[in-house]
Motif scaffolding. Sequence first.
Motif, short mmCIF file in Angstrom:
data_model
loop_
_atom_site.label_atom_id
_atom_site.label_comp_id
_atom_site.label_asym_id
_atom_site.label_seq_id
_atom_site.Cartn_x
_atom_site.Cartn_y
_atom_site.Cartn_z
N GLU B 85 93.35 -33.39 -47.55
CA GLU B 85 93.20 -33.36 -49.00
C GLU B 85 91.75 -33.68 -49.35
OE1 GLU B 85 96.59 -34.28 -51.55
OE2 GLU B 85 95.35 -35.89 -52.39
N ALA B 86 91.09 -32.73 -50.01
CA ALA B 86 89.64 -32.82 -50.25
C ALA B 86 89.21 -31.65 -51.12
CB ALA B 86 88.87 -32.79 -48.93
N ASP B 87 87.94 -31.68 -51.49
CA ASP B 87 87.30 -30.52 -52.11
C ASP B 87 86.64 -29.70 -51.00
OD1 ASP B 87 86.22 -32.53 -54.90
OD2 ASP B 87 88.00 -31.26 -54.72
N TYR B 88 86.75 -28.39 -51.10
CA TYR B 88 86.15 -27.50 -50.11
C TYR B 88 85.19 -26.54 -50.81
CZ TYR B 88 89.51 -29.30 -46.80
OH TYR B 88 90.23 -30.14 -45.98
N TYR B 89 84.00 -26.43 -50.27
CA TYR B 89 82.96 -25.59 -50.85
C TYR B 89 82.53 -24.52 -49.85
CZ TYR B 89 82.37 -29.39 -54.22
OH TYR B 89 82.57 -30.34 -55.21
N CYS B 90 82.45 -23.28 -50.31
CA CYS B 90 81.82 -22.26 -49.50
C CYS B 90 80.34 -22.19 -49.87
CB CYS B 90 82.48 -20.90 -49.65
SG CYS B 90 82.44 -20.17 -51.30
N GLN B 91 79.55 -21.65 -48.97
CA GLN B 91 78.10 -21.56 -49.18
C GLN B 91 77.56 -20.35 -48.43
OE1 GLN B 91 75.78 -22.98 -46.30
NE2 GLN B 91 74.32 -21.61 -47.30
N SER B 92 76.65 -19.64 -49.07
CA SER B 92 75.95 -18.56 -48.41
C SER B 92 74.52 -18.50 -48.97
CB SER B 92 76.71 -17.24 -48.58
OG SER B 92 76.18 -16.26 -47.71
N TYR B 93 73.87 -17.36 -48.84
CA TYR B 93 72.45 -17.26 -49.17
C TYR B 93 72.21 -16.07 -50.09
CZ TYR B 93 72.52 -20.00 -44.89
OH TYR B 93 72.83 -20.94 -43.92
N ASP B 94 71.19 -16.21 -50.96
CA ASP B 94 70.80 -15.06 -51.78
C ASP B 94 69.67 -14.30 -51.09
OD1 ASP B 94 68.93 -17.01 -54.29
OD2 ASP B 94 68.41 -16.44 -52.24
N ASP B 95 69.10 -13.34 -51.79
CA ASP B 95 68.07 -12.48 -51.20
C ASP B 95 66.80 -13.24 -50.84
OD1 ASP B 95 68.87 -9.59 -53.30
OD2 ASP B 95 69.76 -10.36 -51.44
N ASN B 96 66.59 -14.42 -51.44
CA ASN B 96 65.39 -15.23 -51.15
C ASN B 96 65.68 -16.31 -50.11
OD1 ASN B 96 63.67 -13.96 -53.11
ND2 ASN B 96 64.90 -14.97 -54.67
N ASN B 97 66.84 -16.19 -49.46
CA ASN B 97 67.26 -17.18 -48.46
C ASN B 97 67.49 -18.55 -49.08
OD1 ASN B 97 68.01 -17.43 -45.76
ND2 ASN B 97 66.10 -18.46 -45.24
N HIS B 98 67.80 -18.56 -50.38
CA HIS B 98 68.17 -19.80 -51.04
C HIS B 98 69.68 -19.97 -50.93
CE1 HIS B 98 64.39 -19.80 -53.85
NE2 HIS B 98 64.09 -19.90 -52.58
N TRP B 99 70.07 -21.24 -50.75
CA TRP B 99 71.51 -21.51 -50.64
C TRP B 99 72.20 -21.32 -51.99
CZ3 TRP B 99 73.63 -25.81 -47.09
CH2 TRP B 99 72.99 -25.76 -45.86
N VAL B 100 73.44 -20.84 -51.92
CA VAL B 100 74.32 -20.77 -53.08
C VAL B 100 75.65 -21.37 -52.67
CG1 VAL B 100 75.50 -19.29 -54.73
CG2 VAL B 100 73.18 -18.71 -53.97
N PHE B 101 76.16 -22.30 -53.47
CA PHE B 101 77.48 -22.89 -53.24
C PHE B 101 78.49 -22.29 -54.20
CE2 PHE B 101 76.91 -26.32 -50.28
CZ PHE B 101 75.64 -26.80 -50.47
N GLY B 102 79.73 -22.15 -53.74
CA GLY B 102 80.83 -21.93 -54.65
C GLY B 102 81.09 -23.20 -55.45
N ARG B 103 81.89 -23.12 -56.48
CA ARG B 103 82.11 -24.28 -57.36
C ARG B 103 83.12 -25.27 -56.79
NH1 ARG B 103 81.99 -22.50 -63.59
NH2 ARG B 103 81.75 -24.75 -63.78
N GLY B 104 83.71 -24.91 -55.66
CA GLY B 104 84.61 -25.85 -54.99
C GLY B 104 86.07 -25.61 -55.32
N THR B 105 86.91 -25.92 -54.33
CA THR B 105 88.36 -25.80 -54.46
C THR B 105 88.98 -27.14 -54.10
OG1 THR B 105 88.37 -23.45 -53.89
CG2 THR B 105 90.44 -24.68 -53.60
N LYS B 106 89.79 -27.66 -55.01
CA LYS B 106 90.47 -28.93 -54.73
C LYS B 106 91.78 -28.63 -54.01
CE LYS B 106 92.31 -33.08 -56.96
NZ LYS B 106 91.52 -33.99 -56.12
N LEU B 107 91.89 -29.12 -52.78
CA LEU B 107 93.10 -28.95 -52.00
C LEU B 107 93.95 -30.19 -52.13
CD1 LEU B 107 94.99 -27.69 -49.88
CD2 LEU B 107 93.49 -28.64 -48.11
N THR B 108 95.18 -29.98 -52.59
CA THR B 108 96.16 -31.06 -52.67
C THR B 108 97.22 -30.82 -51.61
OG1 THR B 108 95.78 -31.29 -55.04
CG2 THR B 108 97.78 -32.28 -54.15
N VAL B 109 97.49 -31.83 -50.82
CA VAL B 109 98.53 -31.74 -49.80
C VAL B 109 99.67 -32.66 -50.24
CG1 VAL B 109 99.09 -32.05 -47.36
CG2 VAL B 109 96.78 -31.34 -48.04
N LEU B 110 100.76 -32.03 -50.68
CA LEU B 110 101.83 -32.84 -51.26
C LEU B 110 103.18 -32.58 -50.58
CD1 LEU B 110 102.66 -30.13 -52.78
CD2 LEU B 110 101.59 -31.17 -54.80
#
Lengths: 117, 110
Positions: B85-110
């Motif tokens: 149970e945590a927040d999970y973020y994806c990340q990749s790169y734009d054309d300038n090799n700058h990092w870009v993160f997704g806004r995050g997904t909250k995973l609930t394990v219930l």
Amino acid sequence: QVQLVQSGTEVKKPGASVKVSCKASGYTFTSYGVLWVRQAPGQGLEWMGWISAYNGDTNYAQNLQGRVTMTTDTSTSTAYMDLRNLRSDDTAIYYCARGHSTLFDYWGQGTRVTVSS
Amino acid sequence: LMLTQPLSVSESPGKTVTISCTRSTGTIDSNFVQWYQQRPGSSPTTVIYEDNRRPSGVPDRFSGSIDTSSNSASLTISGLKTEDEADYYCQSYDDNNHWVFGRGTKLTVL
């Protein structure tokens, strides 16, 4: 063991500067780069930039260009992130991480920076 | 460039969950995708790098993949545990090799 230990909590006024340190141990400092990421309260991760500890090359986020400077001191295995002209939306936890290219495998504990008048 | 993730997902212990990350411009296979886990009150950690590689110490319950047909990457966690149970973020790169993160997904394990 690899450790990144960051400096402590900072409270600054708008327009001031802050310098956060990230002291590395347990590995050859100059063999890796240092990444800086921040997280505003209740928000997601934001990339700030990266510095090579080998040659000092940097790559900064576009929205921070002109306000941020990342440096390293190889004699003390410490990386620094200097952010100037602080605004309230710079309030965040600032993280450093070691790595290169696509893998950053050790992270610091975070430094809380609050900007408030 | 934007990376779009679901705001939240939930699943039961022992089950399998998949979190998607859709790239808005360019192709998903043009730059590597990384995934980060952030438990409440803790620093982020890397769970997947270079689309599908696991750093040392990350259990093989975590896997990553990319799908060019949907222009997306996915993080799959099998045999869910409450500790996932945590927040999970994806990340990749734009054309300038700058990092870009997704806004995050909250995973609930219930």
